[in-house]
Design a protein around this motif. Structure first.
Motif, PDB file in Angstrom:
ATOM      1  N   TYR A 133       0.862  -1.177   0.000  1.00  0.00           N
ATOM      2  CA  TYR A 133       0.000   0.000   0.000  1.00  0.00           C
ATOM      3  C   TYR A 133       0.899   1.226   0.000  1.00  0.00           C
ATOM      4  O   TYR A 133       1.797   1.335   0.831  1.00  0.00           O
ATOM      5  N   TYR A 134       0.654   2.151  -0.945  1.00  0.00           N
ATOM      6  CA  TYR A 134       1.562   3.266  -1.182  1.00  0.00           C
ATOM      7  C   TYR A 134       0.821   4.587  -1.327  1.00  0.00           C
ATOM      8  O   TYR A 134      -0.386   4.630  -1.558  1.00  0.00           O
ATOM      9  N   ALA A 135       1.570   5.662  -1.230  1.00  0.00           N
ATOM     10  CA  ALA A 135       1.120   7.015  -1.573  1.00  0.00           C
ATOM     11  C   ALA A 135       2.300   7.695  -2.259  1.00  0.00           C
ATOM     12  O   ALA A 135       3.453   7.491  -1.856  1.00  0.00           O
ATOM     13  N   CYS A 136       2.007   8.489  -3.308  1.00  0.00           N
ATOM     14  CA  CYS A 136       3.081   9.184  -4.022  1.00  0.00           C
ATOM     15  C   CYS A 136       2.513  10.294  -4.896  1.00  0.00           C
ATOM     16  O   CYS A 136       1.354  10.241  -5.298  1.00  0.00           O
ATOM     17  N   GLN A 140       5.600  -1.344 -11.874  1.00  0.00           N
ATOM     18  CA  GLN A 140       5.873   0.090 -11.839  1.00  0.00           C
ATOM     19  C   GLN A 140       4.668   0.807 -11.271  1.00  0.00           C
ATOM     20  O   GLN A 140       3.536   0.341 -11.414  1.00  0.00           O
ATOM     21  N   ILE A 141       4.910   1.942 -10.632  1.00  0.00           N
ATOM     22  CA  ILE A 141       3.795   2.782 -10.190  1.00  0.00           C
ATOM     23  C   ILE A 141       3.188   3.411 -11.443  1.00  0.00           C
ATOM     24  O   ILE A 141       3.887   4.046 -12.223  1.00  0.00           O
ATOM     25  N   ARG A 142       1.890   3.179 -11.642  1.00  0.00           N
ATOM     26  CA  ARG A 142       1.208   3.656 -12.842  1.00  0.00           C
ATOM     27  C   ARG A 142       0.298   4.857 -12.591  1.00  0.00           C
ATOM     28  O   ARG A 142      -0.137   5.505 -13.532  1.00  0.00           O
ATOM     29  N   SER A 143       0.005   5.115 -11.306  1.00  0.00           N
ATOM     30  CA  SER A 143      -0.851   6.267 -11.010  1.00  0.00           C
ATOM     31  C   SER A 143      -0.457   6.882  -9.672  1.00  0.00           C
ATOM     32  O   SER A 143      -0.067   6.178  -8.738  1.00  0.00           O
ATOM     33  N   ALA A 144      -0.560   8.185  -9.617  1.00  0.00           N
ATOM     34  CA  ALA A 144      -0.251   8.913  -8.389  1.00  0.00           C
ATOM     35  C   ALA A 144      -1.387   8.750  -7.390  1.00  0.00           C
ATOM     36  O   ALA A 144      -2.547   8.545  -7.772  1.00  0.00           O
ATOM     37  N   PHE A 145      -1.034   8.811  -6.127  1.00  0.00           N
ATOM     38  CA  PHE A 145      -2.026   8.812  -5.046  1.00  0.00           C
ATOM     39  C   PHE A 145      -1.413   9.610  -3.910  1.00  0.00           C
ATOM     40  O   PHE A 145      -0.782   9.073  -3.005  1.00  0.00           O
ATOM     41  N   ASP A 146      -1.531  10.926  -3.989  1.00  0.00           N
ATOM     42  CA  ASP A 146      -0.861  11.824  -3.053  1.00  0.00           C
ATOM     43  C   ASP A 146      -1.866  12.315  -2.011  1.00  0.00           C
ATOM     44  O   ASP A 146      -2.319  13.452  -2.043  1.00  0.00           O
ATOM     45  N   SER A 147      -2.217  11.439  -1.100  1.00  0.00           N
ATOM     46  CA  SER A 147      -3.229  11.740  -0.087  1.00  0.00           C
ATOM     47  C   SER A 147      -2.680  12.686   0.982  1.00  0.00           C
ATOM     48  O   SER A 147      -1.481  12.751   1.228  1.00  0.00           O
ATOM     49  N   GLU A 148      -3.591  13.397   1.598  1.00  0.00           N
ATOM     50  CA  GLU A 148      -3.238  14.333   2.668  1.00  0.00           C
ATOM     51  C   GLU A 148      -3.101  13.602   4.003  1.00  0.00           C
ATOM     52  O   GLU A 148      -3.775  12.607   4.252  1.00  0.00           O
ATOM     53  N   ILE A 149      -2.249  14.110   4.864  1.00  0.00           N
ATOM     54  CA  ILE A 149      -2.131  13.623   6.242  1.00  0.00           C
ATOM     55  C   ILE A 149      -3.253  14.280   7.041  1.00  0.00           C
ATOM     56  O   ILE A 149      -3.491  15.480   6.904  1.00  0.00           O
ATOM     57  N   TYR A 150      -3.960  13.483   7.839  1.00  0.00           N
ATOM     58  CA  TYR A 150      -5.087  14.038   8.586  1.00  0.00           C
ATOM     59  C   TYR A 150      -5.106  13.546  10.027  1.00  0.00           C
ATOM     60  O   TYR A 150      -4.404  12.610  10.384  1.00  0.00           O
ATOM     61  N   GLY A 151      -5.905  14.197  10.836  1.00  0.00           N
ATOM     62  CA  GLY A 151      -6.059  13.844  12.240  1.00  0.00           C
ATOM     63  C   GLY A 151      -5.760  14.992  13.169  1.00  0.00           C
ATOM     64  O   GLY A 151      -6.369  15.122  14.225  1.00  0.00           O
ATOM     65  N   PHE A 155      -3.826   5.205   1.749  1.00  0.00           N
ATOM     66  CA  PHE A 155      -2.888   4.547   0.840  1.00  0.00           C
ATOM     67  C   PHE A 155      -3.652   3.744  -0.197  1.00  0.00           C
ATOM     68  O   PHE A 155      -4.774   3.312   0.050  1.00  0.00           O
ATOM     69  N   ARG A 156      -3.032   3.524  -1.344  1.00  0.00           N
ATOM     70  CA  ARG A 156      -3.625   2.748  -2.431  1.00  0.00           C
ATOM     71  C   ARG A 156      -2.870   1.430  -2.590  1.00  0.00           C
ATOM     72  O   ARG A 156      -1.647   1.383  -2.457  1.00  0.00           O
ATOM     73  N   LYS A 157      -3.614   0.374  -2.930  1.00  0.00           N
ATOM     74  CA  LYS A 157      -3.028  -0.960  -3.138  1.00  0.00           C
ATOM     75  C   LYS A 157      -2.250  -0.993  -4.452  1.00  0.00           C
ATOM     76  O   LYS A 157      -2.725  -0.513  -5.486  1.00  0.00           O
ATOM     77  N   LEU A 204       2.580  -4.356   3.698  1.00  0.00           N
ATOM     78  CA  LEU A 204       2.721  -5.413   2.719  1.00  0.00           C
ATOM     79  C   LEU A 204       1.642  -6.445   3.009  1.00  0.00           C
ATOM     80  O   LEU A 204       1.392  -6.760   4.172  1.00  0.00           O
ATOM     81  N   VAL A 205       1.000  -6.972   1.944  1.00  0.00           N
ATOM     82  CA  VAL A 205      -0.055  -7.961   2.111  1.00  0.00           C
ATOM     83  C   VAL A 205       0.282  -9.174   1.260  1.00  0.00           C
ATOM     84  O   VAL A 205       0.618  -9.028   0.074  1.00  0.00           O
TER      85      VAL A 205
END
Length: 132
Positions: A40-43, A64-75, A91-93, A126-127
């Motif tokens: 599970y990643y973010a980028c 390869q990473i094929r799509s961005a997933f730049d999530s915000e930090i929250y809480g 995070f995205r799988k 990791l899963v």
């Protein structure tokens, strides 16, 4: 490259910006078989095309990473007092591929690179899913 916090509640690997980085997990494999491995990643967009590999012994698979997933930090917006634990992030799988694993102890090693210019990525977990 570091953990987002020393406490394990919602922490993740952050600041991974070069191919010298390595994350490894000691695992106890309960039965021989083929396992589908995902992380599970973010980028940001700059990491599109980044090669990612997972290895066990001499066996390796990756993608390869094929799509961005730049999530915000929250809480933090819900805290009255700054917390000492890690703040959360989504995070995205990322399916990495399949590995043949044998019963017993093993070490899975996650690597990335070469890195495109200004690329970075964060990894949460990791899963492993047994498929055969």
């Amino acid at each position: 490259m570091r953990r987002s916090n020393k406490y394990p509640n919602a922490s993740y690997i952050t600041g991974w910006e070069n191919e010298a980085g390595l994350v490894y997990w000691p695992v106890e494999v309960l039965s021989d078989g083929t396992y589908e491995i995902s992380c599970y990643y973010a980028c940001p967009e700059t990491a599109i095309g980044l090669p990612v590999r997972i290895a066990s012994g001499g066996d390796m698979t990756g993608t390869q990473i094929r799509s961005a997933f730049d999530s915000e930090i929250y809480g933090a917006e819900q805290d009255r007092v700054p917390r000492i634990e890690s703040y959360a992030r989504d995070f995205r799988k990322l399916p990495l591929g399949r590995l043949e694993l044998r019963q017993g102890t093993d070490t899975l090693r996650l690597r990335a690179g070469p890195f495109p210019d200004r690329a970075r990525w964060d990894v949460q977990r990791l899963v492993l899913e047994k498929i055969d």
